[in-house]
Design a protein around this motif. Structure first.
Motif, mmCIF file in Angstrom:
data_model
loop_
_atom_site.group_PDB
_atom_site.id
_atom_site.type_symbol
_atom_site.label_atom_id
_atom_site.label_comp_id
_atom_site.label_asym_id
_atom_site.label_seq_id
_atom_site.Cartn_x
_atom_site.Cartn_y
_atom_site.Cartn_z
ATOM 1 N N GLU A 1 -8.545 6.634 4.189
ATOM 2 C CA GLU A 1 -8.151 4.922 4.555
ATOM 3 C C GLU A 1 -9.202 4.103 3.385
ATOM 4 O O GLU A 1 -8.465 3.034 3.255
ATOM 5 C CB GLU A 1 -8.454 4.868 5.885
ATOM 6 N N VAL B 1 0.877 -1.058 -0.160
ATOM 7 C CA VAL B 1 0.094 -0.086 0.018
ATOM 8 C C VAL B 1 0.804 1.042 0.062
ATOM 9 O O VAL B 1 1.816 1.361 0.799
ATOM 10 C CB VAL B 1 -1.040 -0.035 1.036
ATOM 11 N N GLN C 1 -4.425 9.939 0.436
ATOM 12 C CA GLN C 1 -5.845 9.560 0.374
ATOM 13 C C GLN C 1 -6.512 8.956 1.548
ATOM 14 O O GLN C 1 -5.697 8.485 2.275
ATOM 15 C CB GLN C 1 -5.844 8.310 -0.921
ATOM 16 N N TRP D 1 -7.144 2.983 0.587
ATOM 17 C CA TRP D 1 -5.797 2.184 0.838
ATOM 18 C C TRP D 1 -6.285 0.922 -0.055
ATOM 19 O O TRP D 1 -5.357 0.346 -0.402
ATOM 20 C CB TRP D 1 -5.390 1.902 2.213
ATOM 21 N N ARG E 1 0.668 5.192 0.561
ATOM 22 C CA ARG E 1 -0.295 6.150 1.131
ATOM 23 C C ARG E 1 0.419 7.546 1.038
ATOM 24 O O ARG E 1 1.199 8.006 1.428
ATOM 25 C CB ARG E 1 -0.577 5.635 2.630
ATOM 26 N N ASP F 1 5.737 4.904 3.117
ATOM 27 C CA ASP F 1 5.726 3.375 2.558
ATOM 28 C C ASP F 1 6.778 2.935 1.610
ATOM 29 O O ASP F 1 6.882 1.868 1.626
ATOM 30 C CB ASP F 1 4.162 3.249 2.003
#
Length: 244
Positions: free
Chosen positions: A63, A56, A61, A66, A58, A126
């Motif tokens: 949740e 994922v 955006q 996701w 992030r 991430d």
């Protein structure tokens, strides 16, 4: 690399991009408001890992989104494998952004959310720390800048690199450049046609796949493709899902 995609492959990739279901993601503002991110219609794809996990990425955006995206189809898997063979980087995530319009669709200066990148408190990072990201351009030519500041109209002296990315080209932005500089796809009045940007990343954060939620958000806020005058042939029959 100016001719990363061979001329005889470009039309096939363009057709693939035209057929994808682009959506307007819902984005969370610092004040808690939620808005549709209409400046960048996109869809994402991933390589699923063992145990039903997926990467994922992030970037702001909410949740619910996701879970957006699909497993990489063979077309993207082939490109991911080629990037691995050429660079040694095992990319596991891709986003296609459809720049249908030269002004309405653009990317303001930003840094990708990787470990080691300075971000606002609470913002996830991430991407793997030492990973590059790889941008394959298809269709209309759009300018890409690497710059020292987040200014939408940067002073010429602060622009480190500026180039119009041709169809079939691949740009590799190193982890170091991503940490030190911002990058952007500025507004470009007069652009004719659509530019598709396929961005491959190496993501370290995994979440469990929620197929029900993925189906819901993948059919939400669908962005019409002015090139084909339709939303997507792959989504025929789907009912637009409204948020409660």
């Amino acid at each position: 690399t100016s001719e990363y995609i061979a001329p005889n492959e470009i039309n096939e990739l363009l057709q693939f991009c035209e057929e994808q279901p682009y959506i307007y993601y819902t984005y969370g503002l610092p004040d808690g408001k939620r808005v549709q991110l209409k400046r960048a219609p996109k869809m994402e794809y991933y390589l699923q890992h063992q145990g039903g996990k997926r990467p994922v990425y992030r970037w702001g955006q909410v949740e619910d989104f996701w879970q957006a995206g699909y497993e990489m189809p063979p077309t993207l898997r082939s490109l991911a494998e080629r990037i691995y063979q050429d660079t040694g980087e095992q990319v596991n995530h891709a986003i296609i952004i459809a720049y249908f319009h030269g002004v309405q669709h653009h990317a303001p200066p930003h840094k990708d959310k990787a470990h080691g990148v300075s971000v606002m408190p609470g913002v996830p990072t991430d991407m793997a720390r030492d990973a590059s990201f790889h941008v394959i351009s298809l269709g209309a030519t759009r300018e890409f800048t690497i710059q020292m500041s987040r200014d939408v109209s940067p002073a010429p002296a602060t622009v480190v690199w500026r180039r119009a990315l041709a169809s079939g080209s691949m740009l590799r932005v190193s982890a170091r450049d991503n940490r030190e500089y911002y990058h952007a796809v500025p507004k470009q009045p007069g652009t004719v046609g659509t530019r598709y940007s396929i961005i491959f990343r190496t993501i370290g954060t995994m979440i469990s796949v929620d197929a029900v939620q993925a189906k819901r958000v993948n059919a939400y806020n669908l962005a019409p493709n002015p090139q084909t005058r339709k939303v997507s042939s792959s989504l025929a029959g789907l009912v637009r899902v409204e948020r409660e």
